[in-house]
Design a protein around this motif. Structure first.
Motif, short mmCIF file in Angstrom:
data_model
loop_
_atom_site.label_atom_id
_atom_site.label_comp_id
_atom_site.label_asym_id
_atom_site.label_seq_id
_atom_site.Cartn_x
_atom_site.Cartn_y
_atom_site.Cartn_z
N TYR A 145 36.29 -1.95 -32.47
CA TYR A 145 37.26 -2.97 -32.86
C TYR A 145 38.67 -2.38 -32.88
O TYR A 145 38.88 -1.31 -33.44
CB TYR A 145 36.91 -3.55 -34.23
CG TYR A 145 35.68 -4.42 -34.17
CD1 TYR A 145 35.77 -5.80 -34.06
CD2 TYR A 145 34.41 -3.84 -34.17
CE1 TYR A 145 34.63 -6.58 -33.97
CE2 TYR A 145 33.27 -4.61 -34.07
CZ TYR A 145 33.39 -5.98 -33.97
OH TYR A 145 32.27 -6.74 -33.86
N ALA A 146 39.58 -3.07 -32.24
CA ALA A 146 40.96 -2.61 -32.18
C ALA A 146 41.81 -3.46 -33.11
O ALA A 146 41.91 -4.69 -32.91
CB ALA A 146 41.49 -2.72 -30.75
N GLU A 189 33.39 -7.58 -39.25
CA GLU A 189 34.06 -7.56 -37.95
C GLU A 189 35.53 -7.94 -38.08
O GLU A 189 36.40 -7.33 -37.46
CB GLU A 189 33.33 -8.50 -36.99
CG GLU A 189 31.90 -8.07 -36.70
CD GLU A 189 31.11 -9.09 -35.93
OE1 GLU A 189 30.10 -8.71 -35.31
OE2 GLU A 189 31.50 -10.28 -35.94
N ALA A 190 35.80 -8.97 -38.88
CA ALA A 190 37.18 -9.39 -39.08
C ALA A 190 38.00 -8.29 -39.73
O ALA A 190 39.15 -8.03 -39.34
CB ALA A 190 37.21 -10.65 -39.93
N MET A 191 37.43 -7.62 -40.73
CA MET A 191 38.15 -6.52 -41.38
C MET A 191 38.39 -5.38 -40.40
O MET A 191 39.47 -4.78 -40.39
CB MET A 191 37.37 -6.03 -42.60
CG MET A 191 37.41 -6.97 -43.77
SD MET A 191 36.79 -6.22 -45.31
CE MET A 191 35.04 -6.12 -44.96
N ALA A 192 37.40 -5.08 -39.56
CA ALA A 192 37.57 -4.00 -38.59
C ALA A 192 38.70 -4.30 -37.62
O ALA A 192 39.39 -3.39 -37.14
CB ALA A 192 36.27 -3.78 -37.82
N ALA A 193 38.91 -5.59 -37.33
CA ALA A 193 39.98 -6.00 -36.42
C ALA A 193 41.33 -6.14 -37.12
O ALA A 193 42.33 -6.45 -36.47
CB ALA A 193 39.61 -7.32 -35.75
N GLY A 194 41.35 -5.90 -38.42
CA GLY A 194 42.61 -5.97 -39.15
C GLY A 194 43.08 -7.38 -39.43
O GLY A 194 44.29 -7.61 -39.58
N LEU A 195 42.14 -8.33 -39.54
CA LEU A 195 42.52 -9.71 -39.82
C LEU A 195 42.36 -10.03 -41.30
O LEU A 195 41.40 -9.58 -41.94
CB LEU A 195 41.65 -10.69 -39.03
CG LEU A 195 41.81 -10.74 -37.52
CD1 LEU A 195 40.93 -11.84 -36.94
CD2 LEU A 195 43.25 -10.97 -37.13
N MET A 229 46.96 -7.96 -45.92
CA MET A 229 45.54 -8.24 -46.16
C MET A 229 44.68 -7.63 -45.05
O MET A 229 43.64 -7.03 -45.31
CB MET A 229 45.30 -9.75 -46.23
CG MET A 229 45.89 -10.41 -47.46
SD MET A 229 45.73 -12.23 -47.42
CE MET A 229 43.95 -12.42 -47.36
N GLY A 230 45.15 -7.78 -43.80
CA GLY A 230 44.40 -7.24 -42.68
C GLY A 230 44.29 -5.73 -42.73
O GLY A 230 43.23 -5.16 -42.44
#
Length: 383
Positions: free
Chosen positions: A167-168, A294-300, A349-350
Motif C-alpha cells: 500500500y502506498a 487497508e485504508a489505514m495502510a493507504a493513509g486515508l 487522520m490518515g
C-alpha cells in the motif's frame, strides 16, 4: 514444528478470487514457514496448481466437493504437530480423530450461530476439542465466550493486518502515481474529493446510506465523487436487485458516482491511493472488516460505524470517526462535511492510521504473535 493451515472452503488460497481469510493465510504462512514446516490446504481453482511448493510453503488443493474428507486423509497421514483451521468449528471433532496428538487452533472470523450456522450441541462439542480459539476481534471473542462458557482461558484476540509494502500512502510518490492512474481511468478530476467504498454490494454492507448522504454532500461540499469498488460476491459481476437499486439512486446524482464492479485483490491498493476518505457504512454485526486495515495502510482517514468489532481499532486515537447513528444518512453527512472541508484534518487522520499499521497492524506482528501462542500451547501440552 510441522504445521497445517486449513483454509475455509469459501475460496481458493492464495486469494485469486478474493477473501479476507485466504489473504491472511497467504501472507502469514510464508512468515511462519521461515521456522517451521508449513502446509496450506485450500480448495482448487483453475488459476492454481493442485500441488506446489512456493514461499517455503507446501500448498495442497482439493476440489470443494471432496475438500474436507481429503484434508482429513492428508492430516491422518501427515503427522502434524499443530493444525490451524479457519472459520470452520464444525470440523474440529473429525480433525481431532484424524490427529489425536496434534494441537488444534481454531481461527474465528465470524459469529457462531449468527453467521456460522451450526447446531448448538454440535458446536459445543466441537469447540471443546480446540486447544486455542483465536478471534479477529474482541467482539467475536466476547460473543463466543458468552455462548460457550468455559472457553475464556483458551480464547485469544488476534487482530490481523496488512502488508504495508503493498500500500502506498496518498502522499508518497507511488501513491501519487496510482492516484493519477485510477483517476484518469474514471475521468475523475484532480481537484475532486473522492469518497471510497470497498466491499461486497449487499444491503448489510450499507452502501445505500452513502448514496443517500451524497445528496446532501453534493449540495454542501462542492466537487465530491463517490467511488464504489466491489460486486455482490468475490469475482462475481452478476447483477442483483440491490445493485440495481444502488445504480438507480446514483442516477439522481448525475455523474458523481463511479461503480468499478469487481477489482482483483492486487489492484485494490491503487483505488485507496486514488481516494481521499474511506467509508465503511456496515449495518450488520461486522466481526471486524479488514478494509479498515487497508485504508489505514493507504493513509486515508476512516469513517466507520459502531457495529460489531469495527470500532475496536480506533479507540482513543485520531485515525477514524465512528458513526453511532449508523442507519441515518444525515449522520454520515455530518461527519463527512468537516473532513471534506478540512484536508489538513483528513491528512492528520490518515497519517495516524498509517503509523498504526506500521507499528501494530501488519502481518509480521500477526506471525510473531502466532509463534508465541504456538510455543505456549506446546509447552503446556508437554507438562
Amino acid at each position: 514444528m510441522k504445521i497445517a493451515f486449513i483454509c475455509s472452503d469459501r475460496g481458493p488460497c492464495p486469494p485469486v478470487k478474493g477473501g479476507a481469510i485466504q489473504l491472511l493465510i497467504s501472507k502469514i504462512a510464508p512468515l511462519i514457514a521461515r521456522s517451521h514446516d508449513v502446509t496450506v490446504f485450500s480448495i482448487t481453482d483453475p488459476a492454481l496448481p493442485v500441488h506446489e511448493k512456493s514461499g517455503g510453503v507446501t500448498w495442497i488443493r482439493f476440489d470443494r466437493s471432496v475438500f474436507f474428507p481429503h484434508v482429513c486423509e492428508s492430516i491422518r497421514a501427515g503427522a502434524f504437530d499443530l493444525i490451524q483451521v479457519y472459520n470452520r468449528p464444525g470440523w474440529l471433532a473429525e480433525l481431532r480423530q484424524a490427529a489425536p496428538d496434534a494441537r488444534l487452533f481454531l481461527s474465528l472470523h465470524n459469529l457462531i450461530y449468527d453467521t456460522l450456522k451450526m447446531d448448538r450441541h454440535l458446536a459445543a462439542g466441537c469447540l471443546q476439542e480446540a486447544d486455542q480459539v483465536l478471534t479477529v476481534s474482541r467482539f467475536v471473542a466476547e460473543d463466543t465466550v458468552a455462548k460457550f462458557p468455559g472457553l475464556e482461558e483458551k480464547t485469544h484476540v488476534l487482530y490481523t493486518g496488512v502488508d504495508t509494502n503493498e500500500y502506498a500512502p496518498v502522499w508518497s510518490e507511488k501513491g501519487k502515481e496510482w492516484r493519477n492512474q485510477i483517476r484518469a481511468r474514471y475521468q475523475i478530476a484532480g481537484d475532486e474529493r473522492v469518497l471510497l467504498f470497498v466491499g461486497r454490494l449487499v444491503s448489510e454492507k450499507g452502501c445505500h446510506l452513502i448514496l443517500e448522504a451524497m445528496k446532501e454532500l453534493s449540495e454542501t461540499s462542492g466537487r465530491v465523487r463517490l467511488l464504489i469498488v466491489g460486486s455482490k460476491w468475490y469475482a462475481d459481476d452478476a447483477p442483483s436487485g440491490y445493485i440495481e437499486k444502488l445504480k438507480q439512486a446514483a442516477d439522481e446524482l448525475e455523474e458523481r458516482v463511479v461503480f468499478t464492479s469487481y477489482v482483483p485483490v492486487e489492484e485494490i491498493p491503487k483505488y485507496f491511493a486514488a481516494s481521499d476518505i474511506f467509508i465503511c457504512p456496515s449495518q450488520w454485526k461486522e466481526p471486524l472488516a479488514r478494509v479498515h486495515y487497508e485504508a489505514m495502510a493507504a493513509g486515508l482517514p476512516v469513517v466507520t460505524t459502531a457495529r460489531g468489532g469495527n470500532p475496536e481499532l480506533f479507540l482513543n486515537d485520531g485515525a477514524a470517526k465512528i458513526i453511532r447513528r449508523y442507519k441515518d444518512p444525515r449522520a454520515f453527512a455530518q461527519v463527512l462535511n468537516p473532513l471534506l472541508a478540512d484536508p489538513d484534518l483528513a491528512d492528520q487522520m490518515g497519517r495516524a492510521g498509517r503509523s498504526k499499521v506500521e507499528e501494530i497492524y501488519n502481518f509480521q506482528r500477526v506471525a510473531d504473535e502466532l509463534e508465541t501462542l504456538y510455543q505456549t500451547v506446546t509447552r503446556q501440552a508437554e507438562k
